[in-house]
Design an enzyme around this catalytic site. Sequence first.
Site, PDB file in Angstrom:
ATOM      1  N   HIS A 225       0.899  -1.312   0.090  1.00  0.00           N
ATOM      2  CA  HIS A 225       0.029  -0.030  -0.098  1.00  0.00           C
ATOM      3  C   HIS A 225       0.702   1.171   0.121  1.00  0.00           C
ATOM      4  CE1 HIS A 225      -3.499  -2.720   2.181  1.00  0.00           C
ATOM      5  NE2 HIS A 225      -3.154  -2.857   0.900  1.00  0.00           N
TER       6      HIS A 225
ATOM      7  N   HIS B  20      -9.163  -1.880  -5.204  1.00  0.00           N
ATOM      8  CA  HIS B  20      -8.002  -2.325  -4.148  1.00  0.00           C
ATOM      9  C   HIS B  20      -7.242  -3.186  -4.830  1.00  0.00           C
ATOM     10  CE1 HIS B  20      -5.876  -2.595  -0.548  1.00  0.00           C
ATOM     11  NE2 HIS B  20      -5.917  -3.728  -0.556  1.00  0.00           N
TER      12      HIS B  20
ATOM     13  N   ASP C  72      -3.185  -2.723  -4.917  1.00  0.00           N
ATOM     14  CA  ASP C  72      -2.256  -3.728  -4.607  1.00  0.00           C
ATOM     15  C   ASP C  72      -1.383  -3.864  -5.856  1.00  0.00           C
ATOM     16  OD1 ASP C  72      -3.013  -4.245  -2.055  1.00  0.00           O
ATOM     17  OD2 ASP C  72      -3.930  -6.001  -2.790  1.00  0.00           O
TER      18      ASP C  72
ATOM     19  N   HIS D  64      -0.296 -11.286  -4.739  1.00  0.00           N
ATOM     20  CA  HIS D  64       1.084 -10.860  -4.675  1.00  0.00           C
ATOM     21  C   HIS D  64       1.989 -11.778  -5.388  1.00  0.00           C
ATOM     22  CE1 HIS D  64      -0.706  -7.508  -2.284  1.00  0.00           C
ATOM     23  NE2 HIS D  64      -1.193  -8.348  -1.444  1.00  0.00           N
TER      24      HIS D  64
END
Length: 303
Positions: A78, A237, A241, A264
């Site tokens: 973030h 969001h 990310d 991720h």
Amino acid sequence: MIKQRTLKNIIRATGVGLHSGEKVYLTLKPAPVDTGIVFCRADLDPVVQIPARAENVGETTMSTTLVNGDVKVDTVEHLLSAMAGLGIDNAYVELSASEVPIMDGSAGPFVFLIQSAGLEEQDAAKKFIRILREVTVEDGDKRATFVPFDGFKVSFEIDFDHPVFRDRTQSASVDFSSTSFVKEVSRARTFGFMSDIEYLRKHNLALGGSVENAIVVDSDGVLNEDGLRYEDEFVKHKILDAIGDLYLLGNSLIGEFKGFKSGHALNNQLLRKLIEQKDAWEVVTFEDASTAPISYMRPVAAV
């Protein structure tokens, strides 16, 4: 010339780690040209530095973790997203613990901190990585791809079989030449399911999580009293990310990222594959800012 940027002043904040639940002191400091973003574990003696680079990513469960030997910094995405969105090339990030504070679960508080510190242009050209050809990684039905694009664009699709998600937009494409990161993406919060929280806590994850720093979803709907900040906050969001994860290339991107159910781990695999394939990208600078396909907000004086 598009120049590199750092912070004008030092700025501090306090928060809790999303996964550790620990109180964390955060200090953002200016850094010299070509430093990049460097995380510093100031609670250790001697202080351990970890450059924000793709090759330093260790764990990718629930967040992106940077490692240097047995020293780690969790949940960097973030803050890195805010750095990328504001075009910060060089900064030191000092932490009093092993995790970046979660703040409100978005990049918004970090944007505010950086803007409060002020931005300073430096006497060196900003280096961009330009995507020259398609690069893709897949894991089952998940996919992450870079394609050439004259600007910076992030397209993302999520696919949750849940009534809260089915009723809302699950795909979005943001072209940052015409869309403000600060207004349209930075305030999108992380989200989680009530049904997962017991499992996460058992595994020492999400110990600091609450409706104060995440969108919490149960079988009936969103538990947060104030609801969503954007109709498509969930997928926004994921875009936030991805922008943070992509900044681990160490430079701003000229190209498009496309993600389908990517997280991720896959984002990092894509970066590593791109770095290996040296014919898929080039480093460029712009002597004349008007010829660049990307522009940034003008540096403003610290308030």
